[in-house]
Design an enzyme around this catalytic site. Structure first.
Site, short mmCIF file in Angstrom:
data_model
loop_
_atom_site.label_atom_id
_atom_site.label_comp_id
_atom_site.label_asym_id
_atom_site.label_seq_id
_atom_site.Cartn_x
_atom_site.Cartn_y
_atom_site.Cartn_z
N TYR A 11 -5.94 7.17 -1.36
CA TYR A 11 -7.24 7.62 -1.90
C TYR A 11 -8.34 6.55 -1.71
O TYR A 11 -9.30 6.76 -0.96
CB TYR A 11 -7.05 7.98 -3.37
N ILE A 52 4.47 -2.42 4.49
CA ILE A 52 3.68 -3.65 4.36
C ILE A 52 4.46 -4.88 4.83
O ILE A 52 3.88 -5.82 5.37
CB ILE A 52 3.23 -3.78 2.88
N PHE A 70 -4.61 -2.53 0.06
CA PHE A 70 -4.48 -1.47 -0.95
C PHE A 70 -3.04 -1.01 -1.14
O PHE A 70 -2.74 -0.35 -2.13
CB PHE A 70 -5.31 -0.24 -0.55
N TYR A 138 3.33 -2.62 -13.70
CA TYR A 138 2.28 -2.41 -12.70
C TYR A 138 1.21 -3.50 -12.83
O TYR A 138 0.91 -4.22 -11.86
CB TYR A 138 1.66 -1.01 -12.87
#
Ligand code: UDP
Length: 321
Positions: A11, A52, A70, A138
């Site tokens: 997003y 990644i 991101f 998180y």
């Protein structure tokens, strides 16, 4: 600049990638499509489907001026249930990326950090020097990356900026009329969940707790338009200075309660949007509002769409054919 955008099929990453392409940068998107969508990658960007941990293979081609990072897991509840995924992806993945950046001499990084690094604040609005006491893995994994960036900047001369997002919403329509919007398979965020009810995809919205110490008893959050958030990345990129790590909060500085968001969504959609009060969601602070004074002052960032109504309107229009 030649730039690697990790998570550029997601997003926020896709909106930033689109704005970077529009500004004339040479953009490579790296994404494993674990939560992103290949068709969200802007047509002007080159797309590499890879995790990644393999960013080094792309950086090895050389000539990169920077990375906008991101790629991460970002569900608070999932992070509580599966902390291993968050430490491995968000911290382990980023350390692999930073290692590859050093190997291939990529000088700067703009990192997608979060208000969740602060946890329950003592005072509001939250400034960047507020205590960091994340209440879930998180936030803790993102804070660990911020800590690593400070050390890498000091010791290896990295130029780093962390942007701590508050509640991002809305959609972005690019110059070519392509629309970039939120489309998570597992959607936990308030505005898209409310709009799903207005679309007829759900019967009602759950209001998680109405006994918080706020005027209407529901949690207050600071909502920022994704296009304004993305602009901050374009400003941060040239501002990254060798050997420094700077942290900026990004919000509008105004809080809205869950009930105020519901009421604004009813205004925008014309749908009654039934709401059912449920127990509090674990780990939700009562009030999270940003002070974005630092980025406004230092980088002249100014939100172009600060009104909640405008943010919801853009999100709603992007959902309708
Ligand atoms: N919320 C809610 N119902 C939902 C989703 C969220 O009441 O279906 C509340 C949530 O408890 C929080 C606020 O809305 O107080 C914003 O939650 P969101 O998940 O959008 O963002 P967060 O602030 O957790 O990053």
């Amino acid at each position: 600049m030649k730039l690697l955008v990790t998570g550029g099929a997601g997003y926020i990453g896709s909106v930033v990638a689109a704005q970077l392409c529009e500004a004339g940068h040479d953009v490579v998107v790296l994404d494993d499509l674990s939560t992103g969508h290949a068709d969200a990658v802007p047509p002007a960007a080159r797309f590499v489907r890879a995790p990644i941990t393999e960013a080094g293979d792309t950086l090895a081609e050389g000539g990169f001026h920077g990375v906008l990072h991101f790629a991460a897991r970002s569900l608070v509840g999932e992070s509580v249930e599966h902390p291993d995924l968050y430490w491995a992806n968000n911290l382990g993945g980023t350390l692999a990326l930073l290692d590859a950046m050093r190997t291939h001499r990529v000088p700067r990084i703009v990192f997608s950090s979060t208000a969740a690094t602060y946890g329950e604040p003592d005072t509001t609005p939250i400034e960047e020097n507020a205590p960091t006491r994340p209440t879930n893995p998180y936030g803790a994994s993102k804070l660990a990356v911020d800590t690593a960036l400070t050390a890498f900047a000091g010791m290896y001369g990295l130029a780093a900026v962390s942007l701590r997002y508050f509640n991002v919403a809305g959609a972005y329509t690019a110059a070519d009329h392509r629309v970039y919007r939120e489309r998570h398979t597992v959607e936990t965020h308030l505005i898209p969940r409310v709009l799903a009810v207005a679309l007829g995809l759900d019967d009602s919205v759950s209001v998680f707790g109405d006994d918080y110490p706020t005027p209407d008893g529901t949690c207050i959050r600071d909502y920022i338009h994704v296009a304004d958030l993305a602009q901050a990345h374009l400003l941060a990129l040239p501002a990254c200075a060798e050997g420094t790590h700077t942290i900026y909060n990004l919000g509008n500085g105004t809080g809205f309660s869950v009930r105020q968001v519901l009421s604004a969504c009813r205004d925008v959609t014309g749908h009654p949007i039934p709401a059912i009060t449920r127990p509090r969601r674990p780990g939700d602070p009562a009030v999270l509002v940003a002070s974005s004074a630092r980025i406004q002052h230092e980088l002249s960032w100014k939100p172009a769409h600060p009104s909640l109504h405008a943010i919801i309107t853009d999100a709603w229009q992007a959902l309708r054919p």
